[in-house]
Enzyme design. Sequence first.
Site, mmCIF file in Angstrom:
data_model
loop_
_atom_site.group_PDB
_atom_site.id
_atom_site.type_symbol
_atom_site.label_atom_id
_atom_site.label_comp_id
_atom_site.label_asym_id
_atom_site.label_seq_id
_atom_site.Cartn_x
_atom_site.Cartn_y
_atom_site.Cartn_z
ATOM 1 C CD GLU A 50 -2.536 -1.366 2.623
ATOM 2 O OE1 GLU A 50 -3.297 -2.339 2.763
ATOM 3 O OE2 GLU A 50 -2.301 -0.538 3.532
ATOM 4 C CG LEU A 79 -5.915 1.356 0.928
ATOM 5 C CD1 LEU A 79 -6.628 2.477 1.659
ATOM 6 C CD2 LEU A 79 -4.411 1.468 1.102
ATOM 7 C CD GLU A 81 -3.865 -4.340 5.360
ATOM 8 O OE1 GLU A 81 -5.091 -4.597 5.315
ATOM 9 O OE2 GLU A 81 -3.422 -3.180 5.427
ATOM 10 C CD GLN A 103 0.214 1.635 5.123
ATOM 11 O OE1 GLN A 103 -0.892 1.662 5.645
ATOM 12 N NE2 GLN A 103 0.448 2.121 3.911
ATOM 13 C CG PHE A 104 1.444 0.779 10.661
ATOM 14 C CD1 PHE A 104 2.255 1.406 11.599
ATOM 15 C CD2 PHE A 104 0.915 1.542 9.632
ATOM 16 C CE1 PHE A 104 2.517 2.766 11.511
ATOM 17 C CE2 PHE A 104 1.170 2.902 9.540
ATOM 18 C CZ PHE A 104 1.972 3.512 10.485
ATOM 19 C CG PHE A 107 -2.173 -2.460 9.133
ATOM 20 C CD1 PHE A 107 -2.899 -2.170 10.286
ATOM 21 C CD2 PHE A 107 -1.826 -1.405 8.306
ATOM 22 C CE1 PHE A 107 -3.262 -0.866 10.606
ATOM 23 C CE2 PHE A 107 -2.186 -0.095 8.612
ATOM 24 C CZ PHE A 107 -2.898 0.170 9.768
ATOM 25 C CE1 TYR A 109 -1.567 -9.927 14.972
ATOM 26 C CE2 TYR A 109 -2.623 -7.775 15.047
ATOM 27 C CZ TYR A 109 -1.679 -8.666 15.524
ATOM 28 O OH TYR A 109 -0.840 -8.290 16.547
ATOM 29 N N PRO A 110 -4.781 -9.875 8.991
ATOM 30 C CG PRO A 110 -5.990 -8.070 8.159
ATOM 31 C CD PRO A 110 -4.831 -8.407 9.044
ATOM 32 C CG HIS A 150 -1.052 2.419 13.443
ATOM 33 N ND1 HIS A 150 -2.375 2.223 13.736
ATOM 34 C CD2 HIS A 150 -1.014 2.893 12.168
ATOM 35 C CE1 HIS A 150 -3.111 2.571 12.685
ATOM 36 N NE2 HIS A 150 -2.313 2.983 11.731
#
Length: 347
Positions: A50, A79, A81, A103-104, A107, A109-110, A150
Amino acid sequence: MNVATNAKPAAETGADTAAKTDTPITLIEAITQAMAWEMRHDDSVVVLGEDVGVNGGVFRATAGLQARFGSERVLDTPLDETTIAGLTVGMALQGMKPVAEAQFDGFMYPMVDHIVCHAARFRTRTRGRLHCPMVLRVPWGGGIRAPEHHSEANEAIFTNVPGLRVVMPSSPARAYGLLLAAIREPDPVIYFEPKRIYRQYKELVPDDGEALPLDVCYVLRDGTDVTLVSWGAQVKEALEAADRLAEDGISAEVIDVATLKPLDFDTIAESVSRTGRCVIVHEAAKTAGFGAEIAARLAEESMYDLLAPVERVTGYDTHIPLFRLEMKYLPSTERVVEAAKRALAAG
């Protein structure tokens, strides 16, 4: 154990080697430098995530790469994941070497289904016929006043997954060398980047394509009285604690784990056999943090070398708080010094 390998991509020749630079760079710049080197010397390397293209990533880790290598090799994704992870696995299985950005940390977990059920299993599932040479870059950890999701320190989750390598650098030079090695690795690598120290300090990092070995702990400072073991951003506090302890005549050895999975336990055990004491420092919550694995291994294999119980200096068993309390959650230099002195007093 602080050794570098000379492994380079097949496409590289002596004439292609970049000139060594005498300008110090930050950890984030070292990551950009490593990706650019690999993309320059290996056409199968692609970057995706992203905002990684036009904007150069939320932390600017990919700044300038799309302009240099084009939008077919530096891809801005939706956007989503889950799509990023699935696309990365698919590209890796088709002969490419994707370097994806989460990205973080929160993020990720998906992405877990694709990482755990597919990327980590392909070598075993196909009896070695297929590999999954992908890198997932993950800006990791707290200390930047970010909102919820984050500032996660979730590395221990992935150390429990067979088939994954879990890597976390703690300096610009190690960020460069370890990322080169991760991209060249034929199996999936989760590459955690401690964002608190992205721009905290600079050091000389020759852009020469020299990888550092994975699966190796790095002894950053020799010592005789206590072993301080850490990784990522907390290595800074461990080194500061060693300096503070030296003022009191205490000699602390500092080890940067660097590759959490598979763990180079021999380097840690060798150090503890000399010092007799160990303090493990990490910012993740204490319960089932990766420090517990190291402590358990010491209990199993180095019990008779220990002169005192293993100390753990960690985050707390709660979500990392928002910025007013954030730095109170993260292990401080003072807490590391206190733990080392407890270990010395105990035996």
